[in-house]
Design a protein around this motif. Structure first.
Motif, mmCIF file in Angstrom:
data_model
loop_
_atom_site.group_PDB
_atom_site.id
_atom_site.type_symbol
_atom_site.label_atom_id
_atom_site.label_comp_id
_atom_site.label_asym_id
_atom_site.label_seq_id
_atom_site.Cartn_x
_atom_site.Cartn_y
_atom_site.Cartn_z
ATOM 1 N N MET A 1 15.965 9.528 -1.610
ATOM 2 C CA MET A 1 15.484 9.780 -2.873
ATOM 3 C C MET A 1 14.541 10.999 -3.074
ATOM 4 O O MET A 1 13.572 10.934 -2.313
ATOM 5 C CB MET A 1 15.276 8.520 -3.638
ATOM 6 C CG MET A 1 14.871 8.733 -5.080
ATOM 7 S SD MET A 1 14.038 7.252 -5.709
ATOM 8 C CE MET A 1 13.581 7.972 -7.209
ATOM 9 N N ASP A 2 14.937 11.764 -3.738
ATOM 10 C CA ASP A 2 13.832 12.817 -4.198
ATOM 11 C C ASP A 2 12.772 12.509 -4.634
ATOM 12 O O ASP A 2 12.839 11.427 -5.457
ATOM 13 C CB ASP A 2 14.445 14.036 -5.018
ATOM 14 C CG ASP A 2 15.650 14.891 -4.145
ATOM 15 O OD1 ASP A 2 15.717 14.892 -3.090
ATOM 16 O OD2 ASP A 2 16.584 15.285 -5.166
ATOM 17 N N LYS A 3 11.524 12.901 -4.433
ATOM 18 C CA LYS A 3 10.366 12.465 -4.741
ATOM 19 C C LYS A 3 9.704 13.518 -5.897
ATOM 20 O O LYS A 3 9.621 14.753 -5.535
ATOM 21 C CB LYS A 3 9.391 12.420 -3.550
ATOM 22 C CG LYS A 3 9.590 11.207 -2.521
ATOM 23 C CD LYS A 3 8.538 11.088 -1.569
ATOM 24 C CE LYS A 3 8.792 12.226 -0.455
ATOM 25 N NZ LYS A 3 7.784 12.109 0.524
ATOM 26 N N LYS A 4 9.075 13.074 -7.059
ATOM 27 C CA LYS A 4 8.625 13.900 -7.874
ATOM 28 C C LYS A 4 7.185 13.948 -7.580
ATOM 29 O O LYS A 4 6.549 12.864 -7.613
ATOM 30 C CB LYS A 4 8.799 13.236 -9.153
ATOM 31 C CG LYS A 4 10.184 13.231 -9.733
ATOM 32 C CD LYS A 4 10.486 12.270 -10.932
ATOM 33 C CE LYS A 4 11.809 12.320 -11.385
ATOM 34 N NZ LYS A 4 12.359 11.461 -12.677
ATOM 35 N N PRO A 12 -0.324 16.266 -2.681
ATOM 36 C CA PRO A 12 0.792 15.735 -3.445
ATOM 37 C C PRO A 12 0.767 14.404 -3.701
ATOM 38 O O PRO A 12 1.225 13.677 -2.978
ATOM 39 C CB PRO A 12 1.778 16.331 -2.475
ATOM 40 C CG PRO A 12 1.287 16.187 -1.131
ATOM 41 C CD PRO A 12 -0.080 16.289 -1.223
ATOM 42 N N PHE A 13 0.798 13.839 -5.128
ATOM 43 C CA PHE A 13 0.948 12.474 -5.456
ATOM 44 C C PHE A 13 2.251 12.343 -5.861
ATOM 45 O O PHE A 13 3.001 13.034 -6.686
ATOM 46 C CB PHE A 13 -0.049 12.170 -6.610
ATOM 47 C CG PHE A 13 -1.613 12.087 -6.295
ATOM 48 C CD1 PHE A 13 -1.904 10.897 -5.824
ATOM 49 C CD2 PHE A 13 -2.568 13.224 -6.119
ATOM 50 C CE1 PHE A 13 -3.365 10.769 -5.377
ATOM 51 C CE2 PHE A 13 -3.852 13.198 -5.608
ATOM 52 C CZ PHE A 13 -4.247 11.924 -5.507
ATOM 53 N N ILE A 14 2.873 11.258 -5.435
ATOM 54 C CA ILE A 14 4.028 10.758 -6.098
ATOM 55 C C ILE A 14 4.022 10.473 -7.446
ATOM 56 O O ILE A 14 3.167 9.729 -7.815
ATOM 57 C CB ILE A 14 4.858 9.680 -5.199
ATOM 58 C CG1 ILE A 14 6.197 9.509 -5.587
ATOM 59 C CG2 ILE A 14 3.874 8.375 -5.313
ATOM 60 C CD1 ILE A 14 7.032 8.848 -4.438
ATOM 61 N N ASN A 15 5.034 11.033 -8.150
ATOM 62 C CA ASN A 15 4.719 10.703 -9.825
ATOM 63 C C ASN A 15 6.015 9.703 -10.260
ATOM 64 O O ASN A 15 6.899 10.256 -10.967
ATOM 65 C CB ASN A 15 4.790 11.850 -10.454
ATOM 66 C CG ASN A 15 4.774 11.948 -11.907
ATOM 67 O OD1 ASN A 15 4.177 10.979 -12.588
ATOM 68 N ND2 ASN A 15 5.000 12.721 -12.731
ATOM 69 N N ILE A 16 5.826 8.579 -9.780
ATOM 70 C CA ILE A 16 7.004 7.509 -10.313
ATOM 71 C C ILE A 16 6.175 6.333 -10.674
ATOM 72 O O ILE A 16 5.273 6.047 -10.179
ATOM 73 C CB ILE A 16 8.029 7.258 -9.483
ATOM 74 C CG1 ILE A 16 7.661 6.765 -8.059
ATOM 75 C CG2 ILE A 16 9.010 8.582 -9.354
ATOM 76 C CD1 ILE A 16 8.825 6.392 -7.225
ATOM 77 N N TYR A 64 4.271 9.023 1.338
ATOM 78 C CA TYR A 64 3.939 8.788 -0.169
ATOM 79 C C TYR A 64 2.503 8.460 -0.184
ATOM 80 O O TYR A 64 1.780 7.943 0.340
ATOM 81 C CB TYR A 64 4.560 7.293 -0.613
ATOM 82 C CG TYR A 64 5.984 7.151 -0.451
ATOM 83 C CD1 TYR A 64 6.898 8.003 -1.164
ATOM 84 C CD2 TYR A 64 6.607 6.522 0.754
ATOM 85 C CE1 TYR A 64 8.272 7.933 -0.918
ATOM 86 C CE2 TYR A 64 7.932 6.583 1.024
ATOM 87 C CZ TYR A 64 8.848 7.072 0.027
ATOM 88 O OH TYR A 64 10.114 6.965 0.444
ATOM 89 N N ILE A 65 1.856 9.480 -1.216
ATOM 90 C CA ILE A 65 0.390 9.457 -1.626
ATOM 91 C C ILE A 65 0.371 8.987 -2.969
ATOM 92 O O ILE A 65 0.963 9.603 -4.010
ATOM 93 C CB ILE A 65 -0.161 10.986 -1.499
ATOM 94 C CG1 ILE A 65 -0.221 11.354 -0.185
ATOM 95 C CG2 ILE A 65 -1.609 10.680 -1.917
ATOM 96 C CD1 ILE A 65 -0.755 12.809 0.101
ATOM 97 N N VAL A 66 -0.102 7.723 -3.204
ATOM 98 C CA VAL A 66 -0.031 7.265 -4.407
ATOM 99 C C VAL A 66 -1.356 7.306 -5.153
ATOM 100 O O VAL A 66 -2.387 7.063 -4.921
ATOM 101 C CB VAL A 66 0.237 5.489 -4.177
ATOM 102 C CG1 VAL A 66 0.164 4.661 -5.306
ATOM 103 C CG2 VAL A 66 1.456 5.426 -3.345
#
Length: 242
Positions: A1-4, A12-16, A64-66
């Motif tokens: 899945m593409d990461k926003k 770069p923080f994941i935005n979901i 993933y950077i949360v």
């Protein structure tokens, strides 16, 4: 899945939303027995990456950077790239433990003081009886110690929770991940202390108001230097915007 992604100070923080991160990314990774590295980053960690290039490389190796911190979400809004929600590392760990319990996955718990680690394992066995305990070890060892790496790797865990504090936990994970064929690796800071009952988490009302940091400061005044780092982070984001 593409990461926003949303970048804050080049991190770069994941935005979901948390549920989407779990259902679309982390759970499938576990199901497929893939290797995965998760960093839950707050403003203090972002500031540390700014000051330490080697630590920045460790963090940016994560899959993933949360966004773990109200300050991260606030900064993203200032930057006109709003992150959907804060994803607390402690809550994420509990969700992963529940999934491991439901699916009979194995977990290794690495870190914290010896008595805290023992107490944590006891709590996990009580709360998640169908989870498989791959193993556990306290956090007082050299991150270069091959016996610890071998013990963890030989237990063949599905999830490896590392509570060594930053930057040690990220250093241990990035230094030794290649010795594993599978596993979700996650640095969890002081989460073992909370789950073990050694440290009380902020009441839900404080968390909902994004004041968990203030509650922790009132309970642990020695944390004031960390709060200053969070303030500096927000000031730098604001000045960049201006």
């Amino acid at each position: 899945m593409d990461k926003k992604l949303v970048k804050l100070m080049d991190i770069p923080f994941i935005n979901i939303a948390k549920k989407d991160l779990l259902n679309n990314n982390l759970y499938p990774s576990l199901d497929k027995r893939q290797k995965c590295y998760v960093v839950t980053a707050n403003p203090e960690i972002v500031m540390k990456t700014r000051e330490d290039a080697s630590y920045k490389k460790m963090v940016k190796k994560a899959d993933y950077i949360v966004p773990d911190g109200a300050g991260i979400v606030m900064a993203s809004k200032l930057q006109k790239e709003p992150i959907q929600e804060r994803v607390a590392g402690y809550d994420l760990m509990l969700d992963l433990l529940a999934y491991a319990d439901k699916h009979g996955l194995s977990c290794y718990f690495l870190g914290a003081k010896e008595h805290v680690n023992e107490k944590l394992v006891s709590k996990v066995k009580e709360k998640y009886p169908d989870l498989t305990l791959a193993g556990h070890h306290h956090g007082y060892f050299s991150i270069d110690d091959p016996s610890i790496v071998n013990d963890v790797a030989n237990s063949n865990p599905d999830l490896i929770f590392v509570a060594l504090g930053s930057p040690r936990q990220e250093a241990w994970i990035t230094q030794h991940m290649d010795k594993f064929t599978k596993g979700l690796f996650m640095g969890v800071g002081g989460s073992f202390d909370v789950l073990a009952g050694e440290v009380k988490r902020a009441p839900e009302g404080w968390i909902n108001l994004n004041l968990e940091w203030l509650y922790r400061l009132l309970k642990q005044p020695f944390r004031w230097r960390r709060i200053l780092k969070a303030v500096e982070f927000m000031v730098r984001i604001f000045l960049k915007k201006k």
